[in-house]
Design a protein around this motif. Structure first.
Motif, mmCIF file in Angstrom:
data_model
loop_
_atom_site.group_PDB
_atom_site.id
_atom_site.type_symbol
_atom_site.label_atom_id
_atom_site.label_comp_id
_atom_site.label_asym_id
_atom_site.label_seq_id
_atom_site.Cartn_x
_atom_site.Cartn_y
_atom_site.Cartn_z
ATOM 1 N N MET A 1 -6.866 10.934 -3.729
ATOM 2 C CA MET A 1 -7.700 9.763 -4.009
ATOM 3 C C MET A 1 -6.867 8.570 -4.480
ATOM 4 O O MET A 1 -7.137 7.427 -4.104
ATOM 5 C CB MET A 1 -8.769 10.107 -5.051
ATOM 6 N N LEU A 2 -5.856 8.822 -5.284
ATOM 7 C CA LEU A 2 -4.998 7.724 -5.740
ATOM 8 C C LEU A 2 -4.179 7.154 -4.589
ATOM 9 O O LEU A 2 -3.890 5.950 -4.553
ATOM 10 C CB LEU A 2 -4.091 8.199 -6.870
ATOM 11 N N GLU A 3 -3.829 8.005 -3.638
ATOM 12 C CA GLU A 3 -3.161 7.511 -2.436
ATOM 13 C C GLU A 3 -4.091 6.600 -1.634
ATOM 14 O O GLU A 3 -3.661 5.564 -1.105
ATOM 15 C CB GLU A 3 -2.702 8.695 -1.589
ATOM 16 N N GLN A 4 -5.373 6.958 -1.564
ATOM 17 C CA GLN A 4 -6.349 6.091 -0.895
ATOM 18 C C GLN A 4 -6.486 4.755 -1.630
ATOM 19 O O GLN A 4 -6.583 3.691 -1.007
ATOM 20 C CB GLN A 4 -7.718 6.784 -0.826
ATOM 21 N N LEU A 5 -6.504 4.822 -2.959
ATOM 22 C CA LEU A 5 -6.604 3.601 -3.758
ATOM 23 C C LEU A 5 -5.449 2.657 -3.463
ATOM 24 O O LEU A 5 -5.641 1.448 -3.278
ATOM 25 C CB LEU A 5 -6.629 3.961 -5.251
ATOM 26 N N ALA A 6 -4.245 3.198 -3.398
ATOM 27 C CA ALA A 6 -3.078 2.367 -3.107
ATOM 28 C C ALA A 6 -3.123 1.821 -1.679
ATOM 29 O O ALA A 6 -2.965 0.609 -1.458
ATOM 30 C CB ALA A 6 -1.800 3.170 -3.324
ATOM 31 N N ARG A 7 -3.344 2.697 -0.730
ATOM 32 C CA ARG A 7 -3.278 2.298 0.682
ATOM 33 C C ARG A 7 -4.271 1.191 1.015
ATOM 34 O O ARG A 7 -3.952 0.225 1.713
ATOM 35 C CB ARG A 7 -3.535 3.522 1.570
ATOM 36 N N HIS A 8 -5.487 1.304 0.497
ATOM 37 C CA HIS A 8 -6.528 0.364 0.913
ATOM 38 C C HIS A 8 -6.640 -0.862 0.015
ATOM 39 O O HIS A 8 -7.305 -1.835 0.379
ATOM 40 C CB HIS A 8 -7.858 1.106 1.035
ATOM 41 N N LEU B 1 -3.699 -2.238 -0.963
ATOM 42 C CA LEU B 1 -2.369 -2.793 -0.714
ATOM 43 C C LEU B 1 -1.547 -2.929 -1.996
ATOM 44 O O LEU B 1 -0.574 -3.679 -2.029
ATOM 45 C CB LEU B 1 -2.430 -4.129 0.040
ATOM 46 N N MET B 2 -1.939 -2.223 -3.048
ATOM 47 C CA MET B 2 -1.070 -2.096 -4.214
ATOM 48 C C MET B 2 -0.020 -1.034 -3.925
ATOM 49 O O MET B 2 -0.324 -0.020 -3.287
ATOM 50 C CB MET B 2 -1.868 -1.645 -5.454
ATOM 51 N N ASP B 3 1.182 -1.251 -4.397
ATOM 52 C CA ASP B 3 2.174 -0.190 -4.402
ATOM 53 C C ASP B 3 2.008 0.576 -5.706
ATOM 54 O O ASP B 3 1.915 -0.028 -6.779
ATOM 55 C CB ASP B 3 3.587 -0.746 -4.299
ATOM 56 N N LEU B 4 1.950 1.902 -5.615
ATOM 57 C CA LEU B 4 1.608 2.698 -6.784
ATOM 58 C C LEU B 4 2.481 3.943 -6.864
ATOM 59 O O LEU B 4 2.557 4.726 -5.912
ATOM 60 C CB LEU B 4 0.138 3.112 -6.711
ATOM 61 N N LYS B 5 3.129 4.096 -8.008
ATOM 62 C CA LYS B 5 3.865 5.327 -8.298
ATOM 63 C C LYS B 5 3.298 5.910 -9.590
ATOM 64 O O LYS B 5 3.193 5.217 -10.599
ATOM 65 C CB LYS B 5 5.360 5.053 -8.466
ATOM 66 N N VAL B 6 2.913 7.180 -9.534
ATOM 67 C CA VAL B 6 2.330 7.854 -10.693
ATOM 68 C C VAL B 6 3.007 9.203 -10.875
ATOM 69 O O VAL B 6 3.159 9.968 -9.920
ATOM 70 C CB VAL B 6 0.813 8.077 -10.517
ATOM 71 N N ARG B 7 3.406 9.457 -12.099
ATOM 72 C CA ARG B 7 3.900 10.783 -12.486
ATOM 73 C C ARG B 7 3.106 11.229 -13.707
ATOM 74 O O ARG B 7 2.996 10.491 -14.691
ATOM 75 C CB ARG B 7 5.393 10.742 -12.838
ATOM 76 N N CYS B 8 2.546 12.410 -13.637
ATOM 77 C CA CYS B 8 1.779 12.924 -14.765
ATOM 78 C C CYS B 8 2.058 14.407 -14.954
ATOM 79 O O CYS B 8 2.015 15.182 -13.997
ATOM 80 C CB CYS B 8 0.284 12.711 -14.543
ATOM 81 N N GLU B 9 2.358 14.754 -16.180
ATOM 82 C CA GLU B 9 2.409 16.159 -16.591
ATOM 83 C C GLU B 9 1.328 16.343 -17.651
ATOM 84 O O GLU B 9 1.394 15.756 -18.733
ATOM 85 C CB GLU B 9 3.786 16.506 -17.162
ATOM 86 N N GLY B 10 0.322 17.126 -17.309
ATOM 87 C CA GLY B 10 -0.810 17.293 -18.205
ATOM 88 C C GLY B 10 -1.099 18.743 -18.518
ATOM 89 O O GLY B 10 -0.498 19.661 -17.947
ATOM 90 N N ASP B 11 -2.044 18.941 -19.418
ATOM 91 C CA ASP B 11 -2.390 20.287 -19.870
ATOM 92 C C ASP B 11 -3.372 20.954 -18.899
ATOM 93 O O ASP B 11 -4.510 21.293 -19.253
ATOM 94 C CB ASP B 11 -2.953 20.243 -21.290
ATOM 95 N N GLY C 1 0.786 -1.225 0.000
ATOM 96 C CA GLY C 1 0.000 0.000 0.000
ATOM 97 C C GLY C 1 0.817 1.273 0.000
ATOM 98 O O GLY C 1 0.313 2.336 0.349
ATOM 99 N N THR C 2 2.072 1.190 -0.417
ATOM 100 C CA THR C 2 2.884 2.397 -0.492
ATOM 101 C C THR C 2 2.525 3.179 -1.756
ATOM 102 O O THR C 2 2.044 2.614 -2.740
ATOM 103 C CB THR C 2 4.384 2.074 -0.510
ATOM 104 N N TYR C 3 2.749 4.477 -1.726
ATOM 105 C CA TYR C 3 2.370 5.318 -2.860
ATOM 106 C C TYR C 3 3.319 6.503 -2.995
ATOM 107 O O TYR C 3 3.920 6.977 -2.029
ATOM 108 C CB TYR C 3 0.931 5.809 -2.714
ATOM 109 N N ASP C 4 3.426 6.953 -4.218
ATOM 110 C CA ASP C 4 4.218 8.132 -4.564
ATOM 111 C C ASP C 4 3.543 8.719 -5.801
ATOM 112 O O ASP C 4 3.791 8.282 -6.921
ATOM 113 C CB ASP C 4 5.667 7.734 -4.846
#
Length: 199
Positions: A39-46, A48-58, A25-28
C-alpha cells in the motif's frame, strides 16, 4: 526540491522515512508487513512522491504499532517537506475505481487534523494484516500531516480492492493538494495568512 527525513524511535518501533514531494514515484519500503509495504508503494507511485521507509516493530505482538507509527512518521515527513506551504493548492479530491470498487478521498492541508473514515471490509484480514489497522494508519497520517482527511468507500466487495482504491485515491489527492499553484506561488492559500498551525 521539497524533501524531508524523519527518524522516530520508541519502545515499540524504530522508523526512518525519507520523502521527496516533487519526485517521480520511486519507493523503497520495508515495514515487516507485506501488505502495508504494498500500500505504501501505491501511495508513492500514484502521488509521485519518492518514499523510503524502514521500520522495525514489535510484530511478535501484532501489526498495530508498526502500522500506526508508520502513518505518524510518513505524515510528519510530508508536513516537514511542505515547509511554509506557500503556493500549495491545499484542497483536493479523487475518485478511484478498482474493478467492482469505487472509493473517494477529499482532503484539506489545513493544519486542522481530522479523519472521517467510512470504509468497511468484508474480511478481517488481507494477507497477515488486520483490516481494522488501515483506519489507524489513515488517522495517524492525517494528524501528523496536519490534514483534514475524508475517506469513503462508495461500493465494493473485495477487501483488497477496497483498501487499495483508498490508498490510490489518497495518493492522487495528496499529489494535487501539495502541488504549487503557478498563480499564487508567493502566498499561503488562507485568509489567515498561515497554514500548519492547529485551529
Amino acid at each position: 526540491m521539497r524533501t524531508a527525513s524523519v527518524a522516530r524511535k520508541t519502545n515499540e518501533t524504530d522508523i526512518s522515512v525519507d520523502l521527496t514531494l516533487d519526485g517521480s514515484g520511486t519507493y523503497d519500503v520495508k515495514t515487516g508487513i507485506g501488505f502495508l509495504d504494498h500500500m505504501l508503494e501505491q501511495l508513492a507511485r500514484h502521488s509521485l512522491m519518492d518514499l523510503k521507509v524502514r521500520c522495525e516493530g514489535d510484530l511478535h505482538i501484532d501489526g498495530h504499532h508498526t502500522t500506526e507509527d508508520c502513518g505518524i512518521a510518513i505524515g510528519s515527513a510530508f508536513k516537514k517537506a511542505l515547509g511554509d506551504m506557500k503556493g500549495i493548492t491545499r484542497y483536493a479530491s479523487a475518485y478511484i475505481p478498482m474493478d467492482e470498487t469505487l472509493s473517494r478521498v477529499a482532503l484539506d492541508i489545513s493544519g486542522r487534523p481530522f479523519l472521517v473514515w467510512k470504509v468497511t471490509f468484508p474480511r478481517e484480514k488481507i494477507g497477515e494484516m488486520d483490516t481494522e489497522l488501515f483506519e489507524e494508519f489513515f488517522r495517524a497520517f492525517a494528524f501528523a500531516a496536519g490534514m483534514t482527511l475524508h475517506v469513503e468507500n462508495l461500493y465494493g466487495v473485495n477487501s483488497h480492492h477496497i483498501i487499495e482504491s483508498c490508498f490510490k485515491a489518497l495518493a492522487r489527492a495528496v499529489r494535487t493538494a501539495s502541488e504549487i499553484d503557478p498563480r499564487k506561488t508567493d502566498s499561503v492559500p488562507s485568509t489567515k495568512g498561515t497554514l500548519g498551525d492547529s485551529l
